[in-house]
Design an enzyme around this catalytic site. Structure first.
Site, short mmCIF file in Angstrom:
data_model
loop_
_atom_site.label_atom_id
_atom_site.label_comp_id
_atom_site.label_asym_id
_atom_site.label_seq_id
_atom_site.Cartn_x
_atom_site.Cartn_y
_atom_site.Cartn_z
N ASN A 140 0.86 -1.18 0.00
CA ASN A 140 0.00 0.00 0.00
C ASN A 140 0.90 1.24 0.00
O ASN A 140 1.40 1.64 1.04
CB ASN A 140 -0.89 -0.04 1.26
CG ASN A 140 -1.80 1.15 1.36
OD1 ASN A 140 -1.94 1.92 0.40
ND2 ASN A 140 -2.43 1.31 2.51
N TRP A 141 1.09 1.79 -1.18
CA TRP A 141 2.02 2.92 -1.31
C TRP A 141 1.41 4.24 -0.81
O TRP A 141 2.09 5.27 -0.79
CB TRP A 141 2.47 3.08 -2.76
CG TRP A 141 3.46 2.03 -3.18
CD1 TRP A 141 3.91 0.99 -2.43
CD2 TRP A 141 4.12 1.92 -4.46
NE1 TRP A 141 4.81 0.24 -3.16
CE2 TRP A 141 4.96 0.80 -4.41
CE3 TRP A 141 4.08 2.68 -5.63
CZ2 TRP A 141 5.76 0.39 -5.48
CZ3 TRP A 141 4.87 2.29 -6.71
CH2 TRP A 141 5.70 1.16 -6.63
N LYS A 142 0.12 4.20 -0.50
CA LYS A 142 -0.56 5.40 0.01
C LYS A 142 -0.30 6.61 -0.90
O LYS A 142 -0.32 6.45 -2.11
CB LYS A 142 -0.15 5.66 1.46
CG LYS A 142 -0.36 4.43 2.34
CD LYS A 142 -0.20 4.70 3.80
CE LYS A 142 -0.41 3.41 4.57
NZ LYS A 142 -0.37 3.59 6.01
N HIS A 145 -9.68 1.07 4.54
CA HIS A 145 -8.46 1.38 5.28
C HIS A 145 -8.77 2.42 6.35
O HIS A 145 -9.57 3.34 6.12
CB HIS A 145 -7.38 1.90 4.32
CG HIS A 145 -6.04 1.94 4.95
ND1 HIS A 145 -5.69 2.93 5.84
CD2 HIS A 145 -4.99 1.10 4.88
CE1 HIS A 145 -4.46 2.69 6.27
NE2 HIS A 145 -4.01 1.58 5.71
N GLU A 198 -6.18 -5.25 10.58
CA GLU A 198 -5.21 -4.17 10.69
C GLU A 198 -5.61 -3.24 11.82
O GLU A 198 -6.36 -2.28 11.60
CB GLU A 198 -5.11 -3.42 9.35
CG GLU A 198 -4.07 -2.34 9.40
CD GLU A 198 -3.67 -1.83 8.03
OE1 GLU A 198 -2.66 -2.30 7.52
OE2 GLU A 198 -4.36 -0.96 7.50
N GLY A 210 1.17 2.91 10.78
CA GLY A 210 1.87 4.18 10.61
C GLY A 210 3.03 4.38 11.57
O GLY A 210 3.37 3.48 12.36
N SER A 227 2.62 -1.79 10.62
CA SER A 227 4.04 -1.74 11.02
C SER A 227 4.84 -3.00 10.68
O SER A 227 5.78 -3.34 11.39
CB SER A 227 4.17 -1.43 12.52
OG SER A 227 3.73 -0.11 12.78
N GLY A 271 2.52 -0.85 4.49
CA GLY A 271 2.58 0.55 4.11
C GLY A 271 4.00 1.01 3.90
O GLY A 271 4.63 0.72 2.87
P1 PGA Z 1 2.34 0.66 7.86
O1 PGA Z 1 0.93 0.86 7.15
O2 PGA Z 1 2.89 -0.65 7.35
O3 PGA Z 1 3.14 1.83 7.42
O4 PGA Z 1 2.08 0.64 9.33
C1 PGA Z 1 0.08 -0.24 6.94
C2 PGA Z 1 -1.17 0.23 6.25
O5 PGA Z 1 -1.59 1.35 6.52
O6 PGA Z 1 -1.76 -0.49 5.46
#
Ligand code: PGA
Length: 250
Positions: free
Chosen positions: A6-8, A94, A164, A170, A211, A231
């Site tokens: 998930n590159w956001k 999400h 999740e 994050g 994470s 992420g």
């Molecule tokens: P993260 O994000 O791996 O940076 O904690 C995961 C996500 O939001 O899908």
């Protein structure tokens, strides 16, 4: 195993997105053991997926509209538009989008649109926080019932769930303990068994997100899961390549 990147809202430019994907394409891993799904920003999706045929990587969108196509709906992207780019997956629900106001009812509409267009919905579930009196389990149960309650068993079979927890996502997040992960996955399965049937409840793919990185991947792999939603660590191609290798090594 499914590894969803998930590159956001990263990276800042198409040039960088291409660079990351070109590096990823060099990854060596057992294709039968893992399917990596790259979910770039919409504006980068087509350029990356355009000429890429028959490779190990699949593409996913980070969102779709809750409406069917050809509508007057400024700024939205429909499931059929995404399907046209040969996208096979979409992330739905999400926590970062829930914070913008997306509720369970809206998520169910997005899932229905994805399924109608033969796109696999990757549906995120997870509590805000954990407490002593198991309030987080009630929160999870409510999400599952409200999001999946209207769907048939046949439809739900086409969905991938992600557990999740919001507190794990994050920069401020911390990865879950395997024991807690397994307990929660079992709890989710029990709800699904009650809503649908035993076979479906026990076999539906459930991923973990929050994470995950190259340092903790080996530990989380001990959990009862079918993959990861990643992420931050997924935007670094070298890290993601290492993760894919670790996942296929088990
Ligand atoms: P993260 O994000 O791996 O940076 O904690 C995961 C996500 O939001 O899908």
């Amino acid at each position: 195993m499914l590894v969803v990147a998930n590159w956001k809202m990263n990276p800042d430019s198409l040039f960088e997105a291409k660079k990351i994907f070109n590096e990823l394409k060099k990854a060596k891993f057992d294709r039968r053991a893992v399917t990596p799904v790259i979910c770039p920003a919409f504006v980068h999706l087509e350029s990356l997926s355009h000429k890429y045929r028959g490779g190990a990587f699949k593409f996913g969108a980070q969102n779709i509209a809750p409406f069917s196509s050809n509508r007057e709906m400024t700024g939205e992207i429909s499931a059929s538009m995404v399907k046209d780019l040969r996208v096979e997956y979409v992330i739905i629900g999400h926590s970062e989008r829930r914070k913008l106001g997306e509720d369970n009812n809206l998520l169910a509409k997005k899932i229905a649109n994805a399924l109608k267009n033969k796109i696999t919905p990757i549906v995120c579930l997870g509590e805000e926080a954990r407490d002593q009196d198991a309030g987080h389990l009630r929160e999870l149960e409510k999400q599952i019932r409200e999001i999946l309650g209207e769907f048939s068993k046949e439809a739900v079979r086409k969905i991938v769930l992600v557990y999740e927890p919001v507190w794990a996502v994050g920069e401020k997040g911390s990865v879950i303990e395997v024991h807690d992960l397994n307990q929660t996955v079992l709890f989710i399965r029990k709800i699904l068994v009650g809503m649908f049937d035993r076979k479906m409840g026990m076999s539906l793919p459930i991923l973990y997100g929050g994470s995950v990185n190259e340092e903790n991947i080996d530990e989380i792999l001990k959990g009862d899961i079918h993959g990861f939603l990643i992420g931050r660590a997924s935007v670094n191609p070298f890290t993601l390549k290492k993760i894919l290798k670790r996942v296929t090594a088990v």
